[in-house]
Enzyme design. Structure first.
Site, PDB file in Angstrom:
ATOM      1  CD  GLU A 158      -3.205   3.522  -5.511  1.00  0.00           C
ATOM      2  OE1 GLU A 158      -2.016   3.278  -5.292  1.00  0.00           O
ATOM      3  OE2 GLU A 158      -4.023   2.653  -5.835  1.00  0.00           O
ATOM      4  NE  ARG A 180      -4.324  -1.079  -0.134  1.00  0.00           N
ATOM      5  CZ  ARG A 180      -4.492  -2.013  -1.083  1.00  0.00           C
ATOM      6  NH1 ARG A 180      -3.526  -2.268  -1.943  1.00  0.00           N
ATOM      7  NH2 ARG A 180      -5.635  -2.668  -1.185  1.00  0.00           N
ATOM      8  CG  HIS A 202      -3.085  -0.454  -7.215  1.00  0.00           C
ATOM      9  ND1 HIS A 202      -3.569   0.218  -6.116  1.00  0.00           N
ATOM     10  CD2 HIS A 202      -3.065  -1.761  -6.868  1.00  0.00           C
ATOM     11  CE1 HIS A 202      -3.826  -0.649  -5.145  1.00  0.00           C
ATOM     12  NE2 HIS A 202      -3.532  -1.852  -5.583  1.00  0.00           N
TER      13      HIS A 202
HETATM   14  C1  DGY Z   1      -5.711  -5.660  -3.341  1.00  0.00           C
HETATM   15  O1  DGY Z   1      -6.271  -6.716  -3.593  1.00  0.00           O
HETATM   16  O2  DGY Z   1      -5.508  -5.274  -2.183  1.00  0.00           O
HETATM   17  C2  DGY Z   1      -5.305  -4.816  -4.498  1.00  0.00           C
HETATM   18  O3  DGY Z   1      -4.272  -3.949  -4.132  1.00  0.00           O
HETATM   19  C3  DGY Z   1      -6.479  -4.020  -5.016  1.00  0.00           C
HETATM   20  O4  DGY Z   1      -7.106  -3.421  -3.943  1.00  0.00           O
END
Ligand code: DGY
Length: 323
Positions: free
Chosen positions: A271, A242, A289
């Site tokens: 983001e 994250r 991402h």
């Molecule tokens: C997750 O599965 O946590 C991905 O980062 C998308 O949220």
């Protein structure tokens, strides 16, 4: 009994939307934009189940409702730091996530970033596309060897272990791990991994450091200026966890002053906005991402949410409940 009213906050893979539509009274947010606070509150008032993603910020004020209709939030994703679990629980709302099914693809992407940073793949491609490549020479764009190097893994859950498997068996890397709580000896033995007590102990020992811990307040800016200063001068930092886990300003400074070797980021604090200071950093590889973004995994994530929802509305405990 009437079908439960279910809201998808974003578009999902078509086949999964179709299957959900067979079982539930389904509404899909067709413009595929993140819902704002008012829209999220309205969703909790009007639907039996809301299926959010990382782009829906379900912080405490959103749950400030009397008698929300929503009884379950089936998050499309494994990370749930965008949902205030305490506030959801206080409203009697169950929250589920989608573990397991995205571990392989997320680890694949972390390895992609590691290789790209080490071998300067982003820089190389930019040079070539910009017509700046003058041809092969012995001193051109020299990178860092991956095979046999030491990889530090912060957070040794499913994705961290999938990363260790790739790095150790694919690239002969030595694995050093930091995790709370202590990892079982037989799991460490599988990768020949060594566990250290703290991140401070891990950082100076590693050529590459990959983050696989949860986000949220508990890990906010876990990697800050002080810890970046503990990395090897040519050490590289990879983040597919994250964005908030790294202090981005401190990272930008470390990259611009060359106090670390490079970084690869798939996730960002705030983001999709990217700080200007990161955009121009040459030793940084950035992806939007994409960790779980394969057809197979996104389908599996959708099916996993569906499985949780079906269990919940049949009166069973959903297997991935997190609160
Ligand atoms: C997750 O599965 O946590 C991905 O980062 C998308 O949220």
């Amino acid at each position: 009994m009437a079908q439960p009213k279910v809201l998808l906050t974003r578009r999902w893979p078509e086949a999964i939307e179709a299957r959900l539509g067979e079982v539930f009274d389904l509404t899909v947010s067709r413009d595929d934009l993140p819902l704002d606070a008012e829209q999220l509150k309205a969703a909790l008032r009007d639907y039996d189940a809301v299926l959010p993603t990382v782009t829906d910020r379900l912080s405490a004020p959103i749950f400030d409702l009397t008698n929300p209709r929503t009884k379950i939030l089936g998050n499309f994703g494994v990370g749930f730091s965008h949902i205030d679990l305490t506030a959801a629980s206080a409203c009697g709302i169950a929250v589920t996530n989608t573990p397991d099914v995205l571990s392989e693809c997320t680890a694949d992407l972390a390895m992609t970033l590691l290789l790209m940073v080490a071998r300067r793949a982003g820089e190389g491609e930019r040079e070539l596309r910009n017509g700046k490549w003058t041809g092969w020479r012995p001193t051109h764009m020299i990178g860092k060897k991956v095979s046999g190097a030491t990889l530090g893994i912060v957070g040794f859950g499913r994705i961290g272990q999938a990363m260790a498997r790739r790095a150790h068996f694919g690239f002969g890397m030595k694995i050093v791990v930091q995790n709370i709580p202590a990892v079982a000896p037989e799991i460490l033995a599988e990768f020949g991994a060594e566990q250290v007590d703290s991140i401070d102990e891990l950082l100076p020992r590693c050529d590459f450091v990959s983050l696989h811990c949860p986000g949220g307040t508990e890990n906010h800016h876990l990697i800050d200026a002080r810890r970046l200063g503990l990395m090897k001068p040519d050490g590289c930092l990879i983040n597919t966890a994250r964005g908030e886990v790294i202090d981005q300003q401190a990272l930008a400074q470390a990259l611009w002053f060359g106090t670390i070797g490079g970084a690869g980021l798939d996730v960002f604090e705030g983001e999709p906005d990217i700080p200007y200071a990161l955009l121009g950093a040459d030793s940084l590889v950035m992806l939007p991402h994409l960790g779980s973004a394969t057809r197979e995994t996104r389908d599996a994530m959708g099916l996993r949410v569906m499985e949780n929802l079906v269990a919940f509305f049949e009166g069973r405990e959903p297997r991935d409940r997190v609160n």
